[in-house]
Design a protein around this motif. Structure first.
Motif, short mmCIF file in Angstrom:
data_model
loop_
_atom_site.label_atom_id
_atom_site.label_comp_id
_atom_site.label_asym_id
_atom_site.label_seq_id
_atom_site.Cartn_x
_atom_site.Cartn_y
_atom_site.Cartn_z
N ILE A 131 65.98 35.87 77.47
CA ILE A 131 64.78 35.86 78.31
C ILE A 131 63.54 35.99 77.43
N VAL A 132 63.63 36.83 76.40
CA VAL A 132 62.52 36.95 75.44
C VAL A 132 62.28 35.61 74.75
N LEU A 133 63.36 34.97 74.31
CA LEU A 133 63.24 33.66 73.66
C LEU A 133 62.74 32.61 74.64
N ALA A 134 63.17 32.70 75.89
CA ALA A 134 62.73 31.75 76.91
C ALA A 134 61.22 31.87 77.15
N ASN A 135 60.73 33.09 77.20
CA ASN A 135 59.29 33.32 77.38
C ASN A 135 58.49 32.72 76.23
N LYS A 136 58.98 32.94 75.01
CA LYS A 136 58.30 32.40 73.83
C LYS A 136 58.34 30.88 73.82
N ASN A 137 59.48 30.33 74.20
CA ASN A 137 59.62 28.88 74.21
C ASN A 137 58.72 28.24 75.27
N ALA A 138 58.59 28.91 76.40
CA ALA A 138 57.75 28.39 77.49
C ALA A 138 56.28 28.34 77.09
N GLY B 23 47.02 22.47 65.08
CA GLY B 23 48.05 22.58 64.05
C GLY B 23 49.37 23.12 64.58
N PHE B 24 49.46 23.26 65.89
CA PHE B 24 50.67 23.85 66.49
C PHE B 24 51.78 22.81 66.57
N ALA B 25 52.90 23.13 65.97
CA ALA B 25 54.02 22.18 65.94
C ALA B 25 54.76 22.17 67.28
N GLU B 26 55.40 21.05 67.55
CA GLU B 26 56.21 20.95 68.77
C GLU B 26 57.36 21.95 68.70
N PRO B 27 57.50 22.79 69.72
CA PRO B 27 58.56 23.81 69.68
C PRO B 27 59.95 23.19 69.71
N ASP B 28 60.87 23.84 69.03
CA ASP B 28 62.26 23.38 69.07
C ASP B 28 63.17 24.56 69.40
N LEU B 29 64.44 24.26 69.56
CA LEU B 29 65.41 25.29 69.94
C LEU B 29 66.30 25.67 68.76
N LYS B 30 65.77 25.53 67.56
CA LYS B 30 66.56 25.79 66.36
C LYS B 30 67.16 27.20 66.36
N VAL C 95 67.64 29.16 68.90
CA VAL C 95 68.59 29.28 70.00
C VAL C 95 69.95 28.71 69.61
N TRP C 96 69.94 27.54 68.98
CA TRP C 96 71.21 26.91 68.58
C TRP C 96 71.89 27.69 67.45
N ILE C 97 71.10 28.33 66.60
CA ILE C 97 71.68 29.19 65.56
C ILE C 97 72.42 30.36 66.22
N LEU C 98 71.80 30.94 67.24
CA LEU C 98 72.42 32.05 67.96
C LEU C 98 73.69 31.59 68.69
N VAL C 99 73.64 30.39 69.24
CA VAL C 99 74.83 29.83 69.90
C VAL C 99 75.95 29.66 68.88
N GLY C 100 75.60 29.16 67.69
CA GLY C 100 76.59 28.98 66.63
C GLY C 100 77.21 30.30 66.21
N ILE C 101 76.37 31.32 66.08
CA ILE C 101 76.87 32.66 65.72
C ILE C 101 77.81 33.18 66.80
N ASP C 102 77.45 32.92 68.05
CA ASP C 102 78.29 33.39 69.16
C ASP C 102 79.64 32.69 69.16
N ILE C 103 79.66 31.40 68.84
CA ILE C 103 80.92 30.66 68.77
C ILE C 103 81.82 31.25 67.67
#
Length: 231
Positions: free
Chosen positions: A93-100, A202-209, A211-219
């Motif tokens: 949820i914290v990551l979702a807020n930041k991503n939003a 100068g703000f870069a397009e957000p990505d889910l890098k 999030v996917w790292i955390l998914v990989g760790i969870d796997i």
């Protein structure tokens, strides 16, 4: 003027929709991790022939706590998997807020509608000066101004929430180390507007890098729980 206003409202609605979608995407991943982790942990614990943990649950709260600690000793990876599953919603949820909000800021730049910020900054500074006419003459550092601005924004009930969140996010991120607040010629509104524009541009397009790292760790954690499960 009216057409431009309507156009901006439509764009903000679009940005709001994209921000909501960005939030849902990350939150959904967190929910999936929570469900998968807890279900797998329960299955693995059910296969465990040791009765210490289930029995301790009948000994009240203290017994449950001791049982959970014992679980880490006996089935470390499974216990860790369950713990991660329980905590996943909070983290995601914290990551979702930041991503939003990152999505919203990026799209403000993409659709070139950062013009709404400048009059808002002027408005908030005027609000501060109405209460404290000598405020700008007495400040020596940005942190004081930032706290005051954020407080003023929080008390603003007229501006849409998304716009306020964007301004607050940017105010927390911009650097003002090169600004001499002791200089009487310092125009705070102009400098802030410039800094905010530079940050957004100068703000870069957000990505889910992350999030996917955390998914990989969870796997990996799931695999370890299966490999080291004591049946």
């Amino acid at each position: 003027m009216k057409e431009e206003l309507i156009g901006n409202i439509k764009l903000f609605a679009k940005i709001s929709g994209k921000a909501s979608l960005a939030w849902i995407k990350v939150a959904l991943i967190g929910a999936i991790i929570m469900i998968v982790n807890i279900v797998i942990a329960i299955i693995l614990l059910g296969d465990n022939t040791g009765g210490g943990f289930p029995a301790s649950a009948h000994a009240g709260m203290l017994g449950a706590v001791m049982g959970f600690i014992l679980l880490f000793v006996v089935e470390f990876w499974t216990a860790l998997l369950m713990t991660v599953g329980i905590l996943a919603p909070i983290l995601f949820i914290v990551l979702a807020n930041k991503n939003a909000i990152a999505s919203a800021v990026y799209n403000v730049w993409k659709y070139k509608i950062a013009d709404f910020i400048e009059p808002k900054i002027d408005f908030y500074i005027d609000k501060i000066l109405q209460k404290q006419p000598g405020f700008l003459k007495n400040i020596t550092e940005w942190s004081v101004v930032k706290v005051k601005l954020l407080d003023t924004i929080n008390n603003d009930s007229q501006t849409p929430k998304l716009q306020k969140r964007i301004i607050k996010f940017v105010l927390k991120k911009i650097k003002m180390d090169d600004v001499n607040f002791k200089d009487p010629n310092t125009n705070l509104s102009t400098i802030l507007s410039l800094k905010i524009r530079q940050f957004i541009e100068g703000f870069a397009e957000p990505d889910l890098k992350l999030v996917w790292i955390l998914v990989g760790i969870d796997i990996v954690l799931i695999i370890l729980a299966f490999v080291f499960n004591h049946q």
